[in-house]
Design a protein around this motif. Structure first.
Motif, PDB file in Angstrom:
ATOM      1  N   LYS A  78       0.645  -1.400   0.633  1.00 13.53           N
ATOM      2  CA  LYS A  78       0.042  -0.129   0.010  1.00 13.53           C
ATOM      3  C   LYS A  78       0.731   1.470  -0.402  1.00 13.53           C
ATOM      4  O   LYS A  78       0.570   2.078  -1.127  1.00 13.53           O
ATOM      5  CB  LYS A  78      -0.583  -0.153   0.948  1.00 13.53           C
ATOM      6  CG  LYS A  78      -2.546   1.278   1.268  1.00 13.53           C
ATOM      7  CD  LYS A  78      -2.737   1.316   2.172  1.00 13.53           C
ATOM      8  CE  LYS A  78      -4.060   2.600   2.576  1.00 13.53           C
ATOM      9  NZ  LYS A  78      -4.359   2.320   3.590  1.00 13.53           N
ATOM     10  N   GLN A  79       1.740   0.891   1.040  1.00 13.23           N
ATOM     11  CA  GLN A  79       2.767   2.674   0.962  1.00 13.23           C
ATOM     12  C   GLN A  79       3.224   2.566  -0.013  1.00 13.23           C
ATOM     13  O   GLN A  79       3.851   4.183  -1.364  1.00 13.23           O
ATOM     14  CB  GLN A  79       4.373   2.016   2.451  1.00 13.23           C
ATOM     15  CG  GLN A  79       3.075   2.471   3.271  1.00 13.23           C
ATOM     16  CD  GLN A  79       2.139   1.130   3.615  1.00 13.23           C
ATOM     17  OE1 GLN A  79       2.263   0.052   3.106  1.00 13.23           O
ATOM     18  NE2 GLN A  79       1.753   1.380   4.855  1.00 13.23           N
ATOM     19  N   GLU A  82       1.385   4.284  -3.083  1.00 12.42           N
ATOM     20  CA  GLU A  82       1.041   5.390  -2.981  1.00 12.42           C
ATOM     21  C   GLU A  82       1.686   6.184  -3.374  1.00 12.42           C
ATOM     22  O   GLU A  82       2.120   7.255  -4.385  1.00 12.42           O
ATOM     23  CB  GLU A  82       1.055   6.004  -0.871  1.00 12.42           C
ATOM     24  CG  GLU A  82       0.137   7.089  -0.966  1.00 12.42           C
ATOM     25  CD  GLU A  82      -0.253   7.235   0.875  1.00 12.42           C
ATOM     26  OE1 GLU A  82      -0.136   8.534   0.918  1.00 12.42           O
ATOM     27  OE2 GLU A  82      -0.255   6.591   1.498  1.00 12.42           O
ATOM     28  N   ASN A  83       3.345   5.390  -3.016  1.00 13.42           N
ATOM     29  CA  ASN A  83       4.179   6.924  -2.941  1.00 13.42           C
ATOM     30  C   ASN A  83       4.009   6.885  -5.089  1.00 13.42           C
ATOM     31  O   ASN A  83       5.038   7.411  -5.530  1.00 13.42           O
ATOM     32  CB  ASN A  83       6.153   5.520  -2.479  1.00 13.42           C
ATOM     33  CG  ASN A  83       6.765   6.902  -3.230  1.00 13.42           C
ATOM     34  OD1 ASN A  83       6.926   8.218  -2.310  1.00 13.42           O
ATOM     35  ND2 ASN A  83       7.903   6.445  -3.410  1.00 13.42           N
ATOM     36  N   LEU A  85       2.464   6.400  -6.912  1.00 17.93           N
ATOM     37  CA  LEU A  85       1.135   7.786  -7.871  1.00 17.93           C
ATOM     38  C   LEU A  85       1.322   8.934  -8.345  1.00 17.93           C
ATOM     39  O   LEU A  85       1.746  10.100  -7.364  1.00 17.93           O
ATOM     40  CB  LEU A  85       0.133   7.699  -6.276  1.00 17.93           C
ATOM     41  CG  LEU A  85      -0.737   6.381  -6.304  1.00 17.93           C
ATOM     42  CD1 LEU A  85      -1.861   6.567  -5.692  1.00 17.93           C
ATOM     43  CD2 LEU A  85      -1.239   5.904  -8.049  1.00 17.93           C
ATOM     44  N   VAL A  90      -3.788  13.799  -4.338  1.00 16.81           N
ATOM     45  CA  VAL A  90      -3.872  12.393  -3.823  1.00 16.81           C
ATOM     46  C   VAL A  90      -4.667  12.353  -3.005  1.00 16.81           C
ATOM     47  O   VAL A  90      -4.110  12.282  -2.105  1.00 16.81           O
ATOM     48  CB  VAL A  90      -2.424  11.413  -4.362  1.00 16.81           C
ATOM     49  CG1 VAL A  90      -2.851  10.161  -4.319  1.00 16.81           C
ATOM     50  CG2 VAL A  90      -2.138  10.983  -5.717  1.00 16.81           C
ATOM     51  N   SER A  92      -6.325   9.709   0.178  1.00 13.62           N
ATOM     52  CA  SER A  92      -7.490   8.602   1.243  1.00 13.62           C
ATOM     53  C   SER A  92      -8.663   8.468   1.027  1.00 13.62           C
ATOM     54  O   SER A  92      -9.083   9.449   1.049  1.00 13.62           O
ATOM     55  CB  SER A  92      -6.837   7.661   2.171  1.00 13.62           C
ATOM     56  OG  SER A  92      -7.156   8.873   2.819  1.00 13.62           O
ATOM     57  N   PHE A 119      -6.670   4.784  -2.819  1.00 15.56           N
ATOM     58  CA  PHE A 119      -6.909   6.274  -2.688  1.00 15.56           C
ATOM     59  C   PHE A 119      -7.603   6.964  -4.460  1.00 15.56           C
ATOM     60  O   PHE A 119      -8.344   5.881  -4.089  1.00 15.56           O
ATOM     61  CB  PHE A 119      -5.297   5.918  -3.551  1.00 15.56           C
ATOM     62  CG  PHE A 119      -4.499   5.150  -3.044  1.00 15.56           C
ATOM     63  CD1 PHE A 119      -4.040   6.167  -1.856  1.00 15.56           C
ATOM     64  CD2 PHE A 119      -3.844   4.326  -3.116  1.00 15.56           C
ATOM     65  CE1 PHE A 119      -3.455   6.074  -0.462  1.00 15.56           C
ATOM     66  CE2 PHE A 119      -2.924   3.384  -1.585  1.00 15.56           C
ATOM     67  CZ  PHE A 119      -2.722   4.253  -0.673  1.00 15.56           C
TER      68      PHE A 119
END
Length: 488
Positions: A78-79, A82-83, A85, A90, A92, A119
């Motif tokens: 997940k991290q 997110e990084n 994107l 962005v 959540s 996201f």
């Protein structure tokens, strides 16, 4: 009734089933889903064709699928996602209701297997036209850009003119089904906090399925106008006009899909000013303003006065006796005036609905054939055509379209009162008309300010276009927190 929030499921199949049932993914062709795998976990990307920028979406997909080539830590999926994107917006999301609202607004929703949050990425690209000069607010010199149907573009056009850190754009969604974005714009240390809260409260209390007519629907809920024909808010499609009012302490309301914005609060005299007056020097601007005032007065009182002189020629001095009709007619003058005025309305409506290449020909037919033949057969006396035409030109010279139509209704009512009661009809009708305007209030603002209640300094600024350097105080009618327009 507030809808119960549904949390995002850890099982992606459950999320997909819910979205298929709720918004018709798989049924509606413009709603789609893209499934990829990263670090042995499934990722679902939901999008709405036509509202999102495909190039951004492709770039994001490239970054996501390349995770498999560069990363090995499945526990941190997940991290890592997110990084990767690569976008400036962005956020959540932890419930499907909010995800659906964002998806249908053109943002994309990204859900990861085994996670109860996802996201939201803003890749909106709304269809629409480029900013261009509004047809109804043209100026000889000045900016040629105008608001469009895209609320993001409209806020950018305003922000470009006011780069103040205290400028605020607060967004509210209105409409149970349409969920239309409505933006409230104001300058924090200038606008009256009470006015801002009043506008926000009124908009938040709107309960309706959708805002198909955009800002007009917001206006009817905001000011509760009823059958009063006089406009209680001002519309503009010019960013420079909106920015000027923001700096004075007004609150601006922008509605997505509407190319015009609402200025609140406004008085009668806000509707009789035009940007052209401020694009010329003060002397020329004052002259243009007086000519416009003359046209507005003519659109209101010329026909009732002429009807009075026709019915009672003794009121005219001998040297002005030619003003009355110079030939006999079998149709009462007041009936001729109503027929001619409605005829002009027919032409105006026909011009709106007629393709541009044909509208010129239609105007020539109306002016040359219909008008002249109507005089020749005795339906009208020539003076009726003359004075109705002058009154119509005065209506067209009125900057606010809404005000010009309201003045036409008032003009016909005054003419009818004069036809029935003559001099008492004009005096009493005009008095009732002014009292009625005095009683109107727009968001607790007196409609005829600064004439009633009388404010000499402010009224002088209505009559005379002062130079910008000489205008140092904001209008008191909006109760600005900071009275000074220029630093001392």
């Amino acid at each position: 009734m507030t809808e119960k929030k549904v949390p995002i499921f850890a099982n992606l199949a459950d999320n997909e089933a819910y979205l298929k049932e709720k918004i018709g993914i798989g049924t509606s062709f413009d709603l789609g889903i893209r499934k990829v795998y990263i670090l042995k976990k499934e990722v679902h990307i939901y999008y709405c064709n036509g509202l999102c920028d495909t190039q951004y979406l492709i770039e994001l997909l490239k970054q996501i699928v390349q995770i498999n080539d560069r990363e090995r830590q499945t526990a941190q999926a997940k991290q890592i996602l997110e990084n990767r994107l690569v976008h400036q917006q962005v956020s959540s999301v932890d419930n499907l209701n909010e995800a659906i609202d964002k998806l249908l607004s053109g943002l994309i929703v990204i859900l990861l297997e085994g996670e109860t949050s996802g996201f939201i990425v803003d890749v909106r690209s709304y269809p629409g036209r480029q900013p261009q000069e509004p047809d109804t607010e043209k100026v000889v010199r000045g900016a040629r850009d105008g608001y469009v149907e895209n609320i993001i573009v409209n806020t950018a056009l305003t922000r470009r003119r006011i780069r103040d850190e205290r400028l605020r754009f607060e967004i509210i969604q209105v409409g149970e089904r349409s969920k239309t974005d409505v933006c409230i714009a104001y300058i924090k240390d200038v606008a009256d906090p009470g006015l801002v809260e009043l506008v926000k409260k009124e908009i938040q209390q709107i309960k309706i399925d959708g805002l198909t007519m955009g800002d007009k629907t917001i206006e009817e809920f905001l000011v509760k106008q009823g059958y009063n024909p006089y406009p209680l808010v001002r519309y503009t499609e010019r960013p420079d006009v909106a920015a000027t009012h923001l700096l004075e302490g007004h609150v601006i309301i922008m509605v997505d899909t509407s190319p015009s914005v609402i200025i609140t609060p406004t008085t009668f005299f806000h509707h009789v000013q035009h940007a052209e007056e401020y694009r010329q020097n003060p002397a020329v601007g004052t002259f243009v303003r007086w000519v416009r005032f003359l046209g507005i007065l003519a659109s209101l009182f010329l026909l009732p006065l002429w009807v009075l002189f026709v019915l009672d020629p003794s009121l005219l001095p001998e040297k002005l006796s030619y003003i009355g009709p110079n030939k006999h007619t079998n149709i009462p003058v007041i009936v001729q005036i109503f027929i001619a005025d409605f005829g002009i309305e027919f032409l105006r409506m026909a011009a709106i609905h007629t393709p541009t290449p044909l509208s010129t020909a239609m105007g020539l037919i109306a002016a040359v054939l219909i008008g002249q033949i109507a005089i020749d057969v005795g339906l009208f006396v020539p003076e009726v055509i003359l004075y109705v035409a002058v009154a119509a030109i005065g209506s067209f010279a009125t900057p606010s379209y809404e005000l010009s139509i309201a003045n036409k209704i008032a003009r016909l009512a005054l003419a009818l009162a004069v036809a029935v009661f003559k001099v008492p009809g004009l005096v009493i009708g005009t008095t009732v008309y002014l009292i009625w305007l005095v009683r109107i209030r727009s968001l607790n603002t007196p409609y005829l300010w600064p004439f009633i209640p009388f404010d000499p300094a402010a009224f002088l600024q209505i009559l005379v276009r002062r130079s910008v350097a000489g205008t140092t105080v904001r209008p008191s009618i909006v109760h600005p927190q900071n009275q000074q327009k220029q630093p001392t």
